[in-house]
Enzyme design. Structure first.
Site, mmCIF file in Angstrom:
data_model
loop_
_atom_site.group_PDB
_atom_site.id
_atom_site.type_symbol
_atom_site.label_atom_id
_atom_site.label_comp_id
_atom_site.label_asym_id
_atom_site.label_seq_id
_atom_site.Cartn_x
_atom_site.Cartn_y
_atom_site.Cartn_z
ATOM 1 N N ASP A 293 -72.869 47.644 9.776
ATOM 2 C CA ASP A 293 -73.422 47.321 8.460
ATOM 3 C C ASP A 293 -73.585 48.529 7.543
ATOM 4 O O ASP A 293 -73.750 48.363 6.337
ATOM 5 C CB ASP A 293 -74.763 46.595 8.614
ATOM 6 C CG ASP A 293 -74.552 45.181 9.160
ATOM 7 O OD1 ASP A 293 -73.388 44.765 9.301
ATOM 8 O OD2 ASP A 293 -75.549 44.495 9.439
ATOM 9 N N TYR A 378 -77.443 38.046 7.013
ATOM 10 C CA TYR A 378 -78.588 38.679 7.672
ATOM 11 C C TYR A 378 -79.353 39.580 6.727
ATOM 12 O O TYR A 378 -78.783 40.152 5.809
ATOM 13 C CB TYR A 378 -78.082 39.518 8.852
ATOM 14 C CG TYR A 378 -78.873 39.329 10.112
ATOM 15 C CD1 TYR A 378 -78.692 38.216 10.919
ATOM 16 C CD2 TYR A 378 -79.822 40.268 10.500
ATOM 17 C CE1 TYR A 378 -79.426 38.050 12.080
ATOM 18 C CE2 TYR A 378 -80.556 40.103 11.667
ATOM 19 C CZ TYR A 378 -80.352 38.995 12.448
ATOM 20 O OH TYR A 378 -81.078 38.841 13.601
HETATM 21 NI NI NI Z 1 -79.972 38.919 15.539
#
Ligand code: NI
Length: 657
Positions: A293, A378
């Site tokens: 990320d 996320y």
């Molecule tokens: Ni997770």
């Protein structure tokens, strides 16, 4: 006078972009991946007197889609010239936010994708399809090495605003050439059910919300106890600089603590250098799922604009983040960083039973500096805390939406958990790596590994109760690679051997790990080749200007074995020098139905504790807070006679003046 480690301003970024354009380095197919501060030499910062600005430089990463070539440039902003410009082939810099958006559009307009969609989902409106850019990784193929690729995951909303992640389009995986911004093929994996329900979480879709919550207001009528000048923050005895950039997101710099009239340095720079989320399902639609990320998406690029009352409560100071779009236009993320004070329970307490009417108790207060990033499904929150007793803490908050797959009814996923009919969440881990450049009372520091060991039974240990801390000074990079060890309560201590405290020991800070994990994927797994930083929890390197990212500068589609594993292979000496401490910490996520449709926050992090840095409890001088009667709120409860000090919820007594 602005501190030399402040991030580039919007004007400075534009200036850097203009200088690159004037130098003929920008074509219509050039993307600006990032333009960030090129930090001045460390010695210059330590020697900076605050009177004269240090020269300002920018570091730009460019990528030309037409030639599939990356460029790195250092730009002298003060002198209006390019200092360096070099081209790198065979590397893929971070995917930009613009590419995320363009990739989704490319998939949605692709005839190949529309045909596959019709085969899998019937006659649906393509406008209801969500396309999340997912990095392609590197699985040894020619195209992984030679193209700029993405392998998006797709989902089908029921309507324009519902929770599309609940309805994965499991069977189709488009592959996108990001240079041509075109779908080159759609991989199809048979037929999979599309789950019925969208399982909502948006407030507008939850009609029956609980009604028994009364307001909590945090008020500080006298204002906060911190002061801000530019990006320099002073809070009680602490001083630091708040940084931010497209890749790492929030960074902290030049953290000092005023002790006995001296500003003592502790941490020169603290940053998230990488994180990877490997998934543990070997199925054909899931096996390639992993995401870096930081290096693939850019944690700063993905930062949220935070909202008072929702993300943050209390007297907030916000910092904006100045970045640029991939075409070099200014991009401001307003309120990207939140800073405020929090009451944190009891700082310390003692009641002398012979003096029962005068218990000594102090409220703990912490300074919170935070940022939250959304990486497609996320969310990651990065919360740095400074405490009155000299502690520094990082807490990462994991929330958002699980990356979901679909399954036929009656199937149980062996490598994940069913969270709803047809919907399952694969097991996965989140590995973070943080770089801590310590400068404890100066640059020359040593890292000690501290293991607690029991003394063997002997004449001098007749009751067999003895144990001691055994500190081993780490002398080389290979020796310093290590794991947590519960058996010895292992911790690490960063000391300055040349500076002694009042009992003759070197001043230091202790590193205390929190939750952690080992990777479950084999060392031969494709993603692990690119993430060798997960091989050890702790690494120590001598400071080097070009060593900033645990998986190397360009982990996107890389062949791997870069970053910490390569640098520390040199086994350079690390004793009594400018050391950098790297910590890898993993969260093993076995999903639960309770993580669906949106996941309650999970927490992971670590703590830095002064250990012989101060001569005594540095919070000994925190004054008591005023006592209040039960049921008494703040400020204006009737019938109470109060001075201004009693009106402060987060308060210390007003000591005159
Ligand atoms: Ni997770």
């Amino acid at each position: 006078m602005n501190h030399p480690l402040e991030p580039l301003s919007a004007g400075e970024i534009t200036h850097a972009v203009d200088l690159l354009k004037q130098a003929g380095k920008v074509t219509p197919t050039t993307r600006f991946v990032s333009v960030s501060l090129k930090e001045p030499p460390k010695a210059d910062v330590h020697g900076w007197d605050g009177a004269k600005a240090l020269p300002r430089r920018a570091f730009a990463v460019l990528f030309d889609n037409a030639t599939n070539t990356a460029h790195e440039s250092v730009i002298h902003l003060t002198d209006n010239r390019l200092h360096s410009f070099r081209s790198l082939t065979g590397v893929q810099p971070t995917m930009t936010v613009d590419e995320q958006v363009e990739c989704e559009q490319a998939v949605l307009r692709s005839p190949l994708f529309r045909e596959a969609l019709r085969r899998h989902a019937g006659d649906v409106d393509p406008a209801l399809v969500m396309v999340d850019i997912w990095s392609a990784g590197n699985y040894g193929s020619e195209e992984d090495r030679t193209l700029r690729l993405a392998r998006p995951l797709c989902f089908l909303r029921r309507d324009a605003t519902d929770n599309g992640y609940a309805r994965p389009l499991e069977g189709i995986r488009p592959v996108v050439d990001l240079n041509r911004m075109e779908v080159i093929r759609v991989e199809e994996h048979g037929s999979w059910p599309i789950p019925e329900s969208s399982c909502h979480y948006a407030a507008s879709r939850i009609p029956d919300q609980r009604r028994d919550i009364k307001a909590i207001d945090i008020t500080q009528p006298q204002g906060p106890s911190f002061t801000v000048e530019g990006r320099t923050v002073t809070w009680q005895n602490w001083t630091l600089v708040v940084g931010f950039n497209a890749r790492e997101g929030l960074t902290l710099h030049h953290i000092r603590y005023r002790d006995g009239g001296r500003d003592r340095s502790i941490l020169y720079r603290a940053s998230l250098t990488e994180m990877v989320v490997p998934y543990g399902d070997p199925g054909p639609t899931q096996a390639r799922k992993n995401a870096f990320d930081v290096g693939e998406y850019g944690m700063g690029m993905c930062a949220n604009s935070l909202q008072l009352g929702c993300d943050c409560l209390g007297h907030i100071h916000y910092f904006d983040a100045d970045l640029c779009t991939s075409r070099g236009e200014p991009l401001k993320i307003a309120n990207a960083i939140c800073m405020h004070e929090e009451d944190f329970g009891i700082l310390w307490k003692h009641t002398d039973r012979r003096l029962p009417d005068s218990p000594e108790v102090r409220r703990s207060r912490r300074l919170v500096i935070s940022s939250v990033s959304t990486v497609e499904n996320y969310e990651y929150g990065f919360f740095w805390y400074l405490y009155q007793d000299g502690n520094i803490q990082l807490e990462v908050k994991l929330t958002g939406i699980l990356s979901l797959g679909s399954l036929p009814l009656g199937t149980k996923p062996p490598h994940g958990v069913l969270v709803a009919p047809h919907v399952y969440a694969p097991n996965h881990q989140h590995f973070f790596n943080v770089r801590l450049d310590f400068d404890i009372d100066g640059m020359a520091n040593t890292v000690q590994q501290v293991d607690v060991v029991a003394d063997p039974p002997s004449g001098s240990n007749p009751f067999e109760n003895a144990f001691r801390a055994r500190a081993t000074s780490l002398t080389g990079e290979v020796m310093a690679r290590s794991h947590l060890c519960l058996e010895t309560g292992r911790s690490w201590k960063i000391v300055n051997p040349a500076v002694k405290n009042h009992v003759g020991d070197p001043v230091g800070y202790r590193f205390l790990p929190g939750d952690n994990a080992f990777p479950f994927a084999s060392p031969n797994a494709w993603w692990r080749k690119r993430a060798r930083f997960v091989d050890h929890h702790v690494w120590v390197t001598p400071w080097h200007e070009d060593e900033n990212f645990a998986a190397g500068d360009y982990p996107n589609q890389s062949a791997g074995d870069d970053g910490l594993i390569r640098w520390t292979g040199q086994d350079r000496p690390i004793e009594n020098t400018d050391v950098v401490f790297w910590y890898t910490f993993g969260h093993t996520h076995l999903p639960r139905p309770e993580d669906y449709p949106v996941m309650p926050t999970a927490y992971i992090g670590f703590l830095l504790k002064p250990s012989g840095f101060f001569n005594l409890n540095p919070a000994n001088d925190v004054p008591p807070s005023p006592a209040r009667k039960a049921g008494q709120g703040c400020c204006e409860s009737p019938g109470e006679t109060k001075g201004p000090e009693a009106t402060i919820l987060l308060g210390v007594p007003n000591r005159g003046g």
